[in-house]
Structure formats: C-alpha cells, structure tokens
Design an enzyme around this catalytic site. Structure first.
Site, short mmCIF file in Angstrom:
data_model
loop_
_atom_site.label_atom_id
_atom_site.label_comp_id
_atom_site.label_asym_id
_atom_site.label_seq_id
_atom_site.Cartn_x
_atom_site.Cartn_y
_atom_site.Cartn_z
CE LYS A 124 -1.84 2.89 2.27
NZ LYS A 124 -1.62 4.33 2.01
CD GLU A 167 13.14 0.97 10.58
OE1 GLU A 167 13.42 1.97 11.27
OE2 GLU A 167 13.70 -0.13 10.72
CB CYS A 173 12.42 9.39 9.32
SG CYS A 173 13.51 8.51 8.20
CD GLU A 188 8.94 12.80 12.93
OE1 GLU A 188 7.79 12.31 12.93
OE2 GLU A 188 9.90 12.29 12.34
P1 NAD Z 1 1.81 8.09 8.30
O1 NAD Z 1 2.01 7.28 9.53
O2 NAD Z 1 0.70 9.06 8.28
O3 NAD Z 1 1.53 7.12 7.04
C1 NAD Z 1 2.43 6.10 6.67
C2 NAD Z 1 1.67 5.06 5.85
O4 NAD Z 1 0.72 4.41 6.71
C3 NAD Z 1 0.86 5.66 4.69
O5 NAD Z 1 0.89 4.78 3.58
C4 NAD Z 1 -0.54 5.72 5.28
O6 NAD Z 1 -1.56 5.70 4.30
C5 NAD Z 1 -0.56 4.44 6.12
N1 NAD Z 1 -1.58 4.42 7.18
C6 NAD Z 1 -2.17 5.48 7.80
N2 NAD Z 1 -3.08 5.03 8.71
C7 NAD Z 1 -3.03 3.68 8.67
C8 NAD Z 1 -3.71 2.64 9.39
N3 NAD Z 1 -4.62 2.93 10.33
N4 NAD Z 1 -3.40 1.36 9.11
C9 NAD Z 1 -2.46 1.06 8.18
N5 NAD Z 1 -1.80 1.99 7.46
C10 NAD Z 1 -2.08 3.28 7.71
O7 NAD Z 1 3.21 8.77 7.95
P2 NAD Z 1 3.55 9.80 6.77
O8 NAD Z 1 2.96 11.13 7.10
O9 NAD Z 1 3.21 9.18 5.45
O10 NAD Z 1 5.15 9.86 6.87
C11 NAD Z 1 5.84 10.70 7.74
C12 NAD Z 1 6.28 9.93 8.98
O11 NAD Z 1 7.04 8.79 8.60
C13 NAD Z 1 7.19 10.75 9.87
O12 NAD Z 1 6.86 10.51 11.21
C14 NAD Z 1 8.57 10.18 9.57
O13 NAD Z 1 9.52 10.36 10.58
C15 NAD Z 1 8.25 8.74 9.34
N6 NAD Z 1 9.29 8.09 8.53
C16 NAD Z 1 10.11 7.18 9.12
C17 NAD Z 1 11.15 6.58 8.39
C18 NAD Z 1 12.08 5.58 8.99
O14 NAD Z 1 12.68 4.81 8.24
N7 NAD Z 1 12.24 5.54 10.30
C19 NAD Z 1 11.32 6.93 7.04
C20 NAD Z 1 10.45 7.86 6.47
C21 NAD Z 1 9.43 8.43 7.23
#
Ligand code: NAD
Length: 486
Positions: free
Chosen positions: A182, A257, A291, A388
């Site tokens: 997804k 992650e 991140c 964050e």
């Molecule tokens: P997010 O948590 O909003 O979404 C991440 C993914 O999860 C998206 O595909 C979203 O559609 C999906 N999602 C949302 N709700 C869900 C649910 N209830 N069940 C299953 N999937 C669901 O994050 P974002 O805004 O897309 O990304 C930014 C965040 O990601 C920041 O906190 C950043 O630090 C983190 N990030 C971490 C890493 C790492 O490797 N540690 C890398 C990149 C980003």
C-alpha cells in the site's frame, strides 16, 4: 493539470493487481495535487478499499508457491533488470516524484538512482550464503536454512516514495515472498513507476501487487488480513503503534520504522564550516521532511556564537523555491495538513519561550512553503525539544561539553539518527558508545543511509529487525534448523 515527465506510465493511473492495471473495484478516484502549485492536479488515483486489498492478497497468495519455488537466479535476474530500468528511467521517475510530493529535483534524482542500487544489491544477495552447517552432537549433519514467509504486506510513507518501497519490495521478492504494498496517497505515482519497472522486467502476475488508497481503509485492511504473514511499516509513531497492536494480536511478524527527533552535537574542536553545512543540509533539505532530519543542534558554548552566525547566514542564503529547478535546495511541504502541523509546531515553540532566530512563517498565503526556521532558547522539556515536527524547523542549544550534550541528546523517546562533529577520537568513541540511536554519524549529517548496511531506529523510533543490507534477511525469512541423518 501538471505535465508529467512521461512516457513510461500514462493515465488512467490504477492499482496493479494479479498482473493487471485495475481501477478500484468499488471506490472512486481522488485527485493528487502538485504541492508547488496546489491548483494543479498531478493525476487521479484509485481511493482503494478493503475489496481491492482482498484482491491483491488473493493474487499474492495464489502466486506465492510458484514464486518461492522459482530458482533464485531467475528471481535475481528480474530484480537486476528492474534496477536497469529504474536507472534508465531515473530522470522521469525523479521529475514525477518532484511534481507529486515537492522534493527538490536534485534530491529526487539521487533517490531514484538509489532505488536502482537497492534492487541491484538485493539481486546480488541471491549469491550470499543464508545458512550454516554443523555436525550433530550424535553424528550426522545439522544445518540452518532460511525460508520465505509467504505474503508480506508493505506500507510506505510519502517522503521517500522510491527509496522506501524499493528497500521493502526488493528483499521481500529476492527471498521468495509475494508482495502486497500500500503506497502513500501523497506519492502514488513514484510507487507505480517502480511497479512498472518490475512488470517490464518480467515479474510474474500476482507476485507484486500495488494498491493506492487511504491508510485507514486500504492500509488497515492489509494489516488485518489473515493471509498476510508479516507487515513492514514505515511512517509516524501514532500509526505505527496502532499497526503493531493489530498485527501482533494476530500473530504476524511486524517491522516498524518510525519518526525521529535527531540530535547533532558540535564540539569546539569541530571543523566549523563542515558542521554548519551538515546542520543546514540535515535540517532543511527536503524541507526537513526526512525521518532522519536534524531537529536539535547542541553547540559547545565556546563556539556557539560563530556557529550560530554562520548557520543563520547559510540559511538566509539558501535557495528556496520551485523544486523542479535543479538549483533549488528547499521546496514546499507536501500538503496543507503538513503545513498546518508545522505552523502549529512553530507556534508551540514560541509560546513555550523559544526565540525564532530566522524564518518562522509561511511564504505567501496560498502556498505550501515554510521558510527554513531556526529557534533558540527552547527548554529541554518543551514540545519542540521532544516531539517530531516534520518540516523545516530546527533548534540550537548551548551545551557545556560532551557529557552535557549526550545527556540531553538522549533525553527523548526517539532513537533514530544522531551525529557529532569533532576532531577528537576520544570524543567520537564516547559518542558512538553512549548515544542512543540506531544510525550514528561522525562528521556527517544525520540523514544519509547506504543500501548495503542495516537501517533502523531504536527506542521509540523502531520495532523489530532493521531494514536494508543483510539485516533484511532477518525480517523476510524464517530460520529453519534441519537435522539430517543418513
Ligand atoms: P503516516 O504514519 O501518516 O503514514 C504512513 C503510511 O501508513 C501511509 O501509507 C498511510 O496511508 C498508512 N496508514 C495510515 N493510517 C493507517 C492505518 N490505520 N493502518 C495502516 N496503514 C495506515 O506517515 P507519513 O505522514 O506518510 O510519513 C511521515 C512519517 O514517517 C514521519 O513521522 C517520519 O519520521 C516517518 N518516517 C520514518 C522513516 C524511517 O525509516 N524511520 C522513514 C520515512 C518516514
């Protein structure tokens, strides 16, 4: 409508399920807008629901047996070919990435090429040993082997829309799993490009399935599906914890992650110019939407003033603007919601006593640009020091020495990335030993990760085995111990 880079993918943009490009079964489409010009539509994409995810998992389940039995050299050849196609299309992929999520082109280009490198690295893993052989204590052989898990569910964020899908898809496939991914709603096109490269490289129908849609619908359905053996999730802490709770309650393997609150320590014996550049790049490239972005900068008292002076000058001379211009260093945020989140963080920083050294405001009323923002005088327990804020916002702190900096750097719930600038080997050794982060940089910025070594956070920034490099084997396979007598 924004003119896309063309010509490998054309609208209508669809899910990729069971070897076909398909619209959502029941749901409609949504418009993805260009964050640089929010009135421009990049494309319409399926707002997929549970029925689409069910179809993707059914296809993956059906194809799994044949894929896992496919000789590993054949699986590797497909990954290798996909790497070549990604590289050949890197400019197209990079431009579409920039148009759909606003990453400056200079960084999108690097990311697209890195996705190719990732596929190439994991193709090479086909030839690495994956088990060990011993003698049984009573005679005969006993050996370990690795076995694929089955159907794996991958969920990815918008901020690295090529790198993160690549570093999940490539190991999942090389070790013989079938995939349902997804991709993020805010960057679907880049994920489709990767998919198209794999399709053109000859991935068999059903082995890779790509679904686009909201997390609360499509993502949730993927996490809950009983035929999914494991979930690899990258995203925010709040969603990740929810995903872990649902998936582990069903006995699934889970890898998370998550976010970071990453410190950079600058000691008085550091090369100041390099440290300033690393602070700028770490905090503000990709508009701080990494991140691993630098959020807290601890500077030894003796050099605080000159460091601040030079960093402010670097920020005020940065090139903020249209991300399709290769000269641009800082582009827009991805959407209005993120702009509000960052402005709210800035407001909290102010209201808790922080002083804005530079930046602090939205650039223009109807845009997604926020000026690179530097705070000081923020208390260690304040929101900005602990949570964050996912945008171009960083804070400067005075520290008395390395001891002081280490205690304060470690005093948050996150543990993703951390960096130090110093010329003292003794300080480096102490930092590496005592800093609580999964990725540690010495004399380089907090972001940055090679494809052939593990990547992942500790403390609240991660859960389960790390990603990338040989670490990926841990997540995408089971260890089986075989006692063999003649
Ligand atoms: P997010 O948590 O909003 O979404 C991440 C993914 O999860 C998206 O595909 C979203 O559609 C999906 N999602 C949302 N709700 C869900 C649910 N209830 N069940 C299953 N999937 C669901 O994050 P974002 O805004 O897309 O990304 C930014 C965040 O990601 C920041 O906190 C950043 O630090 C983190 N990030 C971490 C890493 C790492 O490797 N540690 C890398 C990149 C980003």
């Amino acid at each position: 409508m924004t003119r896309l880079a063309e010509p490998t993918l054309r609208p209508p943009f669809a899910n990729y399920i069971d070897g076909e490009w398909r619209p959502s079964i029941e749901a409609d489409v949504y418009e993805k807008r260009n964050p640089t010009h929010p009135h421009e539509v990049v494309g319409e994409f399926p707002a997929s629901e549970k029925s689409d995810v069910d179809a993707a998992i059914a296809a993956a389940s059906t194809s799994f047996r044949a894929w896992s039995a496919t000789p590993i050299s054949r699986r590797a050849a497909i990954l290798q070919r996909a790497a070549e196609l990604i590289e050949a299309r890197a400019e197209t992929i990079a431009m579409d990435m920039t148009l759909e999520m606003g990453k400056p082109l200079r960084e999108s280009r690097i990311e697209a090429k890195r996705a190719a490198q990732t596929f190439r690295f994991f193709a090479g893993q086909a030839w690495s040993p994956s088990g060990e052989i011993y003698e049984q204590s009573g005679g005969g052989a006993v050996y370990t082997m690795r076995r694929q898990l089955g159907v794996v569910g991958l969920i990815t964020p918008w901020n690295f829309p090529a790198a993160i899908p690549a570093w999940k898809i490539a190991p999942a496939l090389i070790y013989g799993n079938a995939v349902a991914i997804k991709v993020a709603q805010d960057a679907p096109l880049t994920g489709l490009h990767l998919g198209k490269c794999l399709v053109d490289a000859g991935i068999p129908p059903g082995v890779l399935n790509i679904v686009i849609g909201r997390g609360s619908e499509a993502g949730h359905a993927l996490v809950r599906h009983r035929d999914v053996a494991a979930i690899s999730f990258t995203g925010s802490v709040a969603v990740g914890e929810q995903v872990r709770n649902v998936a582990t309650a069903q006995g699934k393997r889970v890898q998370l992650e998550l976010g970071g609150q990453n410190p950079l320590i600058v000691l008085a014996d550091a090369d100041l110019d390099r440290a300033v550049e690393a602070a700028f790049a770490g905090a503000f490239l990709s508009a701080g939407q990494k991140c691993t972005a630098t959020r807290r900068i601890y500077v030894e008292d003796r050099i605080y003033k000159p460091f601040k002076q030079r960093l402010v000058a670097r920020i005020e001379n940065s090139v903020v603007g249209d991300p399709t211009d290769p000269a641009t260093e800082v582009g827009p945020l991805v959407n209005e919601h993120q702009v509000e989140h960052v402005l709210d963080g800035i407001q909290r920083g102010r209201s808790e006593g922080g002083t804005i050294v530079t930046g602090g405001e939205r650039i223009g009323a109807a845009t997604y640009f926020i000026a690179p923002t530097l705070f000081e005088d923020v208390a260690d327990a304040a929101f900005l020091s602990c949570e964050e804020v996912f945008g171009p916002v960083a804070t400067l702190y005075r520290c008395t020495d390395l001891d002081d900096a280490l205690v304060r750097a470690n005093a948050v719930r996150f543990g993703l990335s951390a960096a130090i600038f110093t010329s003292s080997l003794a300080s480096v050794r102490r930092f590496v030993q005592e800093i609580r982060a999964g990725i540690v940089h010495v004399n380089s910025q907090t972001p940055g990760a090679d494809v052939h070594v593990p990547f992942g956070g500790i403390k609240g920034s991660g859960y389960g085995p790390h990603e990338q490099g040989r670490a990926a084997l841990e997540f995408y396979t089971d260890v089986i111990t075989v006692y063999e007598d003649t």
